[in-house]
Structures are given as C-alpha cells and as structure tokens.
Enzyme design. Structure first.
Site, mmCIF file in Angstrom:
data_model
loop_
_atom_site.group_PDB
_atom_site.id
_atom_site.type_symbol
_atom_site.label_atom_id
_atom_site.label_comp_id
_atom_site.label_asym_id
_atom_site.label_seq_id
_atom_site.Cartn_x
_atom_site.Cartn_y
_atom_site.Cartn_z
ATOM 1 N N GLU A 246 -19.070 -21.343 14.742
ATOM 2 C CA GLU A 246 -18.881 -22.469 15.655
ATOM 3 C C GLU A 246 -19.181 -23.782 14.939
ATOM 4 O O GLU A 246 -20.225 -23.897 14.296
ATOM 5 C CB GLU A 246 -19.797 -22.321 16.878
ATOM 6 C CG GLU A 246 -19.509 -21.075 17.710
ATOM 7 C CD GLU A 246 -20.400 -20.965 18.946
ATOM 8 O OE1 GLU A 246 -21.239 -21.882 19.171
ATOM 9 O OE2 GLU A 246 -20.263 -19.995 19.691
ATOM 10 N N ARG B 28 -23.437 -14.122 23.701
ATOM 11 C CA ARG B 28 -23.447 -14.444 22.274
ATOM 12 C C ARG B 28 -22.382 -13.602 21.589
ATOM 13 O O ARG B 28 -22.197 -12.426 21.912
ATOM 14 C CB ARG B 28 -24.827 -14.162 21.661
ATOM 15 C CG ARG B 28 -25.910 -15.144 22.068
ATOM 16 C CD ARG B 28 -25.642 -16.535 21.500
ATOM 17 N NE ARG B 28 -26.716 -17.480 21.819
ATOM 18 C CZ ARG B 28 -26.725 -18.273 22.871
ATOM 19 N NH1 ARG B 28 -25.704 -18.235 23.732
ATOM 20 N NH2 ARG B 28 -27.722 -19.099 23.074
ATOM 21 N N HIS C 42 -18.151 -23.182 23.751
ATOM 22 C CA HIS C 42 -19.573 -22.925 24.015
ATOM 23 C C HIS C 42 -20.148 -23.925 25.033
ATOM 24 O O HIS C 42 -21.089 -24.669 24.752
ATOM 25 C CB HIS C 42 -20.384 -22.974 22.722
ATOM 26 C CG HIS C 42 -21.651 -22.164 22.800
ATOM 27 N ND1 HIS C 42 -22.193 -21.513 21.723
ATOM 28 C CD2 HIS C 42 -22.480 -21.899 23.847
ATOM 29 C CE1 HIS C 42 -23.310 -20.893 22.088
ATOM 30 N NE2 HIS C 42 -23.498 -21.116 23.376
#
Length: 207
Positions: A177, A148, A196
């Site tokens: 994001e 993360r 991601h």
C-alpha cells in the site's frame, strides 16, 4: 494507547456496504451511467445486465468474531442472513446466544455466499484463508476483506478472480500500500477496491 474496537462500527458499516455493492453490481452500473452509455445500452438491457442477488436469506461466513465481526453479524441479522463463523477462541455458548453458528474454516469457505475476513494479523492467522479455502468457495460466492491483506493468500485470490472461480470480491487492504500502478488489482472487472478507508469515519475521531 490501546483502543480496541475504536473503529469497529466504521469497518462493519463498510463491510455491509461492500456486500450490497458487489451483489447488486452497483459500481459497474454507476460506471455505465457516468460514462453516458445508458441511452445506448437501453433501459431494459441495463436492467437485465445488472441483475444481482439479495442479501435476504443468504449465508455470511465471518472469519473472526471480534469487535468488528460481532458488529457485522448484528447488522446482517436485519437482512435475515444466516451467520456462520470461524473463530477457535470465541465461546460457543456466546456465539449461540448471538445467533452465530461456529464452523470449521473449510466448511465456512464452501457454504458461505459471502466470506468476510475480520481477524487480526498474527503468526497464527497469516495466510489463514489460503489457496485451499479460496478453492473451496462456490463460483457464485463473494469474498470481502476489510481486515488485513496478510490474513488471506492474495496471489490465490487474484488467480481465482482472474479465472472467475468466484463471483467477485470487495477489498480494502493489500500486501503493498499504496498499490503500484502495475498491480493486477487494477485490471479486474469483478472487484471493488478501496484505498484502505475502513476506519475513515468522522465519528471514529469523535468517540
């Protein structure tokens, strides 16, 4: 539902993939090839330009030894890598049995050829790998984050990459994001960035 470790193998695979890609300059070499510049650069020059380092015998520093961290460690043993890790909650006897040497975070930052984050976001881990630790990394070391973005100091990391304080990075997670079009991540030549996709494996769904 609670499904701990559901995508651990997928993320561990991507982590090792990142290590090989950044240490061997795979993305830059592929971009040169696709741009049609190989004939202009020449065979010997391309060979010299993209000389990288091997994983064999290098040191991997894992921040977090949970489901993903342990799987990464298991994969890296095939490369005869030395595994050091920071995880105050992982039993020392278990780590020793698995060939993992537990160290303090600053020691990990200064010793590792590859620093790889595998910690969840909690009040305790937010910005855990901060400006101090990034500053302790060697100029020939690489940073990897498939965990993360909040676990690291993103601003300090960007600054270190822009100033070539570290050799490079491979990142799959970001504070914002999707990344905005004006993000500084887009202008860095010494990084591999993916949107991601760490858990994006068909096998994750099958399991």
């Amino acid at each position: 539902t609670n499904t701990p470790g559901r995508n651990a193998d997928a993320v561990a695979d991507l982590t090792v993939c990142f290590m090989i890609m950044i240490s061997r300059h795979v993305q830059a070499a592929s971009e040169l090839f696709r741009s049609g510049q190989w004939p202009k650069v020449g065979k010997r020059e391309a060979y010299l330009k993209f000389q990288g380092i091997e994983l064999y015998g290098r040191t991997a520093g894992l921040v977090g030894v949970g489901a993903i961290g342990r799987r990464v460690a298991a994969r890296l043993k095939a490369f005869n890598m030395k595994i050091i890790a920071f995880d105050p909650y992982y039993p020392a006897e278990k780590a020793q049995a698995e060939g993992i040497n537990l160290v303090e975070l600053d020691e990990l930052a200064s010793q590792a050829d590859f620093v790889s984050l595998h910690a969840p976001v909690t009040p305790e881990t937010r910005c855990l790998f901060g400006a101090r630790q990034i500053g302790l990394m060697r100029p020939d070391a690489y940073f990897i984050n498939t965990a993360r973005a909040e676990v690291a100091d993103e601003a300090a990391l960007l600054k270190a990459l822009q100033n070539k304080h570290i050799a490079g990075a491979a990142v799959d997670v970001y504070l914002e994001e999707p990344l905005p079009t004006e993000s500084p991540w887009y202008g860095l030549s010494n990084v591999i960035c993916t949107p991601h996709i760490g858990g994006a494996s068909q096998d994750v769904i099958k399991h």
